[in-house]
Scaffold this active site. Structure first.
Site, PDB file in Angstrom:
ATOM      1  N   CYS A 193       0.848  -1.197   0.000  1.00  0.00           N
ATOM      2  CA  CYS A 193       0.000   0.000   0.000  1.00  0.00           C
ATOM      3  C   CYS A 193       0.884   1.248   0.000  1.00  0.00           C
ATOM      4  O   CYS A 193       0.622   2.223  -0.711  1.00  0.00           O
ATOM      5  CB  CYS A 193      -0.880   0.033   1.239  1.00  0.00           C
ATOM      6  SG  CYS A 193      -1.897  -1.420   1.531  1.00  0.00           S
ATOM      7  N   HIS A 197       0.887   4.807  -2.209  1.00  0.00           N
ATOM      8  CA  HIS A 197       0.224   5.927  -1.536  1.00  0.00           C
ATOM      9  C   HIS A 197       1.086   6.667  -0.504  1.00  0.00           C
ATOM     10  O   HIS A 197       0.600   7.577   0.163  1.00  0.00           O
ATOM     11  CB  HIS A 197      -1.082   5.429  -0.911  1.00  0.00           C
ATOM     12  CG  HIS A 197      -2.023   4.881  -1.934  1.00  0.00           C
ATOM     13  ND1 HIS A 197      -2.615   5.673  -2.886  1.00  0.00           N
ATOM     14  CD2 HIS A 197      -2.436   3.610  -2.201  1.00  0.00           C
ATOM     15  CE1 HIS A 197      -3.364   4.938  -3.677  1.00  0.00           C
ATOM     16  NE2 HIS A 197      -3.275   3.680  -3.294  1.00  0.00           N
ATOM     17  N   ARG A 244     -12.328  -1.017  -1.458  1.00  0.00           N
ATOM     18  CA  ARG A 244     -11.146  -0.432  -2.111  1.00  0.00           C
ATOM     19  C   ARG A 244      -9.896  -1.237  -1.794  1.00  0.00           C
ATOM     20  O   ARG A 244      -9.030  -1.410  -2.664  1.00  0.00           O
ATOM     21  CB  ARG A 244     -10.972   1.024  -1.677  1.00  0.00           C
ATOM     22  CG  ARG A 244     -10.008   1.807  -2.557  1.00  0.00           C
ATOM     23  CD  ARG A 244     -10.606   2.045  -3.939  1.00  0.00           C
ATOM     24  NE  ARG A 244      -9.637   2.633  -4.861  1.00  0.00           N
ATOM     25  CZ  ARG A 244      -8.860   1.926  -5.684  1.00  0.00           C
ATOM     26  NH1 ARG A 244      -8.938   0.603  -5.701  1.00  0.00           N
ATOM     27  NH2 ARG A 244      -7.999   2.508  -6.496  1.00  0.00           N
ATOM     28  N   CYS A 248      -7.423  -2.810  -4.533  1.00  0.00           N
ATOM     29  CA  CYS A 248      -5.981  -2.540  -4.567  1.00  0.00           C
ATOM     30  C   CYS A 248      -5.198  -3.849  -4.595  1.00  0.00           C
ATOM     31  O   CYS A 248      -4.199  -3.967  -5.308  1.00  0.00           O
ATOM     32  CB  CYS A 248      -5.571  -1.708  -3.347  1.00  0.00           C
ATOM     33  SG  CYS A 248      -6.006   0.038  -3.492  1.00  0.00           S
TER      34      CYS A 248
END
Length: 297
Positions: A193, A197, A244, A248
């Site tokens: 992640c 991000h 979400r 992802c």
């Protein structure tokens, strides 16, 4: 001996998070370092602006988004969510009648030793009310269910996220598990992640601007045109934060955690690792005002 047995039992409850890791856990320090990273990466962007996701980074996209927000595609869905909230009598399951409470979720429930999410409590409430989930088209993550969650988020607009990680080994272990997931590489693309991000936020990937993780959880559930598939109003475009997460995972070619044996999707539960991720992820955005549901790319 009794104390030793209790201590060993506690360690087993901590699961994957070692006692050493929990002992070193300092959520407040993590939060400060997380914020400082983004302040340095995007100088001039203030904390509250991160609630706007990618639109805090790009003026052209921000102007387009503001125009979309004048007549938002989620409006009809929020109204439908409100109607279902009333129809099923859900107010009695929540504090303050279910209004203006999202900023306190997820939270650690000392009695059960678990973290509770708003969507988890919503599903529990629907079952308690004997709502026929299949007949009513209610399943975790999307559609009617996410529209109800969207309505509840709407009643919390303007409230600052205020997730608490108490000094309780069980809570700290869940927090650590979520943090571990956030920074762990996975899938055939071997990406975390944080790769998209945190480290590469603000960069382009296949025509999409990668959003900063800071502020992510402030605008969920979201309404996405990708999910709506041409249905520009109604509930089809809605999705929760855990939907979400699942998406992802697919994008880095990893098996989503809500897929269990034989690929069967469990409609009635949330995967504990996604719950832990939501706990960590939301804590990192503490202090940012909620503005969900929001339109996203």
């Amino acid at each position: 001996m009794r104390k030793l047995i209790i201590a060993m039992t506690a360690l087993s409850v901590l699961g994957g998070a070692s006692a050493t890791a929990v002992a070193k856990t300092d959520p407040e320090k993590d939060l400060n370092e997380f914020r400082q990273y983004f302040y340095k990466k995007f100088p001039g962007i203030k904390l509250q602006e991160y609630s706007d996701g990618i639109y805090a980074l790009d003026k052209v996209r921000r102007d387009e988004w503001r125009m979309m927000e004048e007549f938002p595609s989620y409006e009809d869905g929020v109204n439908k969510g409100r109607a279902m909230f009333t129809k099923y009598g859900l107010a009695s399951c929540f504090k303050n009648g279910g209004k203006s409470i999202k900023q306190h979720y997820p939270y650690f429930d000392k009695k059960s030793g678990t973290v509770r999410t708003l969507e988890g409590d919503l599903m529990t409430c629907l079952k308690r009310k004997n709502v026929d989930l299949k007949a009513e088209g209610l399943r975790f993550g999307k559609g009617n269910f996410a529209a109800i969650a969207g309505y509840m988020a709407y009643t919390s607009r303007g409230e600052k996220q205020n997730v608490v990680v108490p000094n309780d080994d069980r809570a700290l272990a869940i927090y650590e598990k979520g943090k571990e997931h956030f920074y762990a590489k996975r899938g055939q693309l071997n990406m975390a992640c944080a790769d998209c991000h945190v480290y590469n936020s603000g960069m382009m990937a296949r025509g999409n601007l990668l959003s900063p993780a800071l502020g992510h959880t402030s605008h969920f559930p979201v309404w996405r045109r990708k999910w709506a598939k041409g249905n520009e109003s109604g509930v089809k475009g809605f999705g929760t934060i855990q939907r979400r997460y699942s998406g992802c995972n697919k994008q880095v070619r990893a098996l989503p955690l809500n897929k269990y044996k034989n690929g069967d999707y469990k409609r009635g539960m949330q995967h504990p690792e996604y719950v832990a991720l939501e706990y960590f992820h939301t804590y990192m955005s503490n202090g940012i005002r909620l503005n969900g549901p929001a339109i996203r790319q």
